[in-house]
Motif scaffolding. Structure first.
Motif, PDB file in Angstrom:
ATOM      1  N   UNK A   1      -3.291   7.938 -45.367  1.00  0.00           N
ATOM      2  CA  UNK A   1      -4.167   6.916 -44.794  1.00  0.00           C
ATOM      3  C   UNK A   1      -5.322   6.651 -45.775  1.00  0.00           C
ATOM      4  N   UNK A   2      -5.967   5.495 -45.719  1.00  0.00           N
ATOM      5  CA  UNK A   2      -7.008   5.138 -46.697  1.00  0.00           C
ATOM      6  C   UNK A   2      -8.187   6.112 -46.766  1.00  0.00           C
ATOM      7  N   UNK A   3      -8.541   6.735 -45.666  1.00  0.00           N
ATOM      8  CA  UNK A   3      -9.707   7.623 -45.656  1.00  0.00           C
ATOM      9  C   UNK A   3      -9.389   9.073 -45.995  1.00  0.00           C
ATOM     10  N   UNK A   4      -8.131   9.413 -46.212  1.00  0.00           N
ATOM     11  CA  UNK A   4      -7.726  10.792 -46.495  1.00  0.00           C
ATOM     12  C   UNK A   4      -7.570  10.989 -47.995  1.00  0.00           C
ATOM     13  N   UNK A   5      -8.049  12.121 -48.502  1.00  0.00           N
ATOM     14  CA  UNK A   5      -7.921  12.453 -49.925  1.00  0.00           C
ATOM     15  C   UNK A   5      -7.247  13.805 -50.066  1.00  0.00           C
ATOM     16  N   UNK A   6      -6.560  13.991 -51.182  1.00  0.00           N
ATOM     17  CA  UNK A   6      -5.914  15.270 -51.453  1.00  0.00           C
ATOM     18  C   UNK A   6      -6.981  16.308 -51.784  1.00  0.00           C
ATOM     19  N   UNK A   7      -6.774  17.531 -51.314  1.00  0.00           N
ATOM     20  CA  UNK A   7      -7.722  18.613 -51.558  1.00  0.00           C
ATOM     21  C   UNK A   7      -7.538  19.118 -52.983  1.00  0.00           C
ATOM     22  N   UNK A   8      -8.630  19.357 -53.664  1.00  0.00           N
ATOM     23  CA  UNK A   8      -8.583  19.891 -55.020  1.00  0.00           C
ATOM     24  C   UNK A   8      -8.083  21.330 -55.007  1.00  0.00           C
TER      25      UNK A   8
ATOM     26  N   UNK B   1       8.837  13.896 -37.520  1.00  0.00           N
ATOM     27  CA  UNK B   1       7.436  14.302 -37.490  1.00  0.00           C
ATOM     28  C   UNK B   1       6.938  14.839 -38.826  1.00  0.00           C
ATOM     29  N   UNK B   2       7.824  15.206 -39.744  1.00  0.00           N
ATOM     30  CA  UNK B   2       7.393  15.700 -41.055  1.00  0.00           C
ATOM     31  C   UNK B   2       6.760  14.600 -41.900  1.00  0.00           C
ATOM     32  N   UNK B   3       6.943  13.342 -41.527  1.00  0.00           N
ATOM     33  CA  UNK B   3       6.306  12.235 -42.259  1.00  0.00           C
ATOM     34  C   UNK B   3       4.787  12.296 -42.139  1.00  0.00           C
ATOM     35  N   UNK B   4       4.279  13.019 -41.148  1.00  0.00           N
ATOM     36  CA  UNK B   4       2.844  13.092 -40.891  1.00  0.00           C
ATOM     37  C   UNK B   4       2.176  14.274 -41.588  1.00  0.00           C
ATOM     38  N   UNK B   5       2.883  14.948 -42.485  1.00  0.00           N
ATOM     39  CA  UNK B   5       2.363  16.152 -43.135  1.00  0.00           C
ATOM     40  C   UNK B   5       2.544  16.122 -44.639  1.00  0.00           C
TER      41      UNK B   5
ATOM     42  N   UNK C   1      -7.761  17.527 -40.585  1.00  0.00           N
ATOM     43  CA  UNK C   1      -7.880  18.611 -41.561  1.00  0.00           C
ATOM     44  C   UNK C   1      -7.065  19.857 -41.212  1.00  0.00           C
ATOM     45  N   UNK C   2      -6.280  19.836 -40.151  1.00  0.00           N
ATOM     46  CA  UNK C   2      -5.557  21.029 -39.719  1.00  0.00           C
ATOM     47  C   UNK C   2      -4.397  21.352 -40.649  1.00  0.00           C
ATOM     48  N   UNK C   3      -4.185  22.665 -40.849  1.00  0.00           N
ATOM     49  CA  UNK C   3      -3.063  23.138 -41.656  1.00  0.00           C
ATOM     50  C   UNK C   3      -2.242  24.123 -40.846  1.00  0.00           C
ATOM     51  N   UNK C   4      -0.970  24.249 -41.194  1.00  0.00           N
ATOM     52  CA  UNK C   4      -0.040  25.086 -40.447  1.00  0.00           C
ATOM     53  C   UNK C   4       0.887  25.816 -41.405  1.00  0.00           C
ATOM     54  N   UNK C   5       1.359  27.001 -40.985  1.00  0.00           N
ATOM     55  CA  UNK C   5       2.430  27.675 -41.708  1.00  0.00           C
ATOM     56  C   UNK C   5       3.666  26.801 -41.547  1.00  0.00           C
ATOM     57  N   UNK C   6       4.376  26.506 -42.645  1.00  0.00           N
ATOM     58  CA  UNK C   6       5.410  25.475 -42.589  1.00  0.00           C
ATOM     59  C   UNK C   6       6.798  25.934 -42.979  1.00  0.00           C
ATOM     60  N   UNK C   7       6.993  27.201 -43.241  1.00  0.00           N
ATOM     61  CA  UNK C   7       8.338  27.669 -43.584  1.00  0.00           C
ATOM     62  C   UNK C   7       9.126  27.807 -42.292  1.00  0.00           C
ATOM     63  N   UNK C   8      10.039  26.890 -42.054  1.00  0.00           N
ATOM     64  CA  UNK C   8      10.802  26.863 -40.811  1.00  0.00           C
ATOM     65  C   UNK C   8      11.600  28.122 -40.548  1.00  0.00           C
ATOM     66  N   UNK C   9      12.008  28.814 -41.597  1.00  0.00           N
ATOM     67  CA  UNK C   9      12.789  30.033 -41.416  1.00  0.00           C
ATOM     68  C   UNK C   9      11.924  31.224 -41.016  1.00  0.00           C
ATOM     69  N   UNK C  10      10.694  31.256 -41.472  1.00  0.00           N
ATOM     70  CA  UNK C  10       9.813  32.381 -41.152  1.00  0.00           C
ATOM     71  C   UNK C  10       8.898  32.088 -39.975  1.00  0.00           C
TER      72      UNK C  10
END
Length: 111
Positions: A38-45, A60-64, A81-90
């Motif tokens: 989105x225009x107001x979101x920037x990648x974290x350094x 739903x993975x298109x939103x991450x 700004x939320x982050x999640x553990x994303x390894x589907x197997x673990x």
């Protein structure tokens, strides 16, 4: 017989998995990621963002944005700004799916 948890951790802590993740990290295309934000979101350094060769099947993975943190796969919501553990197997992916549906900043979310 060993528990299923010990079987999982043995399988996914291998050097081969780490090598696959580092190969994916080397294919990162930052410009492609920036275009999807989105225009107001920037990648974290300092984060090692990933661009997958083959996309995940669930919509739903298109939103991450996926990135590596301390050698572990994580997902960052494109709208907040939320982050999640994303390894589907673990970790499974239920937390990511639920957040995509309920994120108040997501214009497509079901509020």
């Amino acid at each position: 017989m060993a528990s299923s948890q010990s079987k999982r951790s043995a399988v996914y802590s291998s050097d081969q998995t780490a090598q696959t993740l580092s190969d994916a990290a080397s294919r990162t295309n930052i410009e492609e990621l920036r275009k999807s934000l989105p225009p107001d979101k920037k990648l974290m350094e300092g984060r090692q963002y990933l661009v997958r060769k083959s996309k995940r099947k669930a919509a739903y993975w298109e939103h991450y944005l996926e990135y590596l943190e301390n050698g572990k796969l994580r997902a960052e919501c494109k709208f907040c700004e939320k982050t999640f553990a994303a390894d589907g197997n673990l970790n499974g992916s239920k937390n990511v799916k639920n957040h995509a549906e309920k994120c108040l900043c997501n214009p497509l979310g079901k509020h």
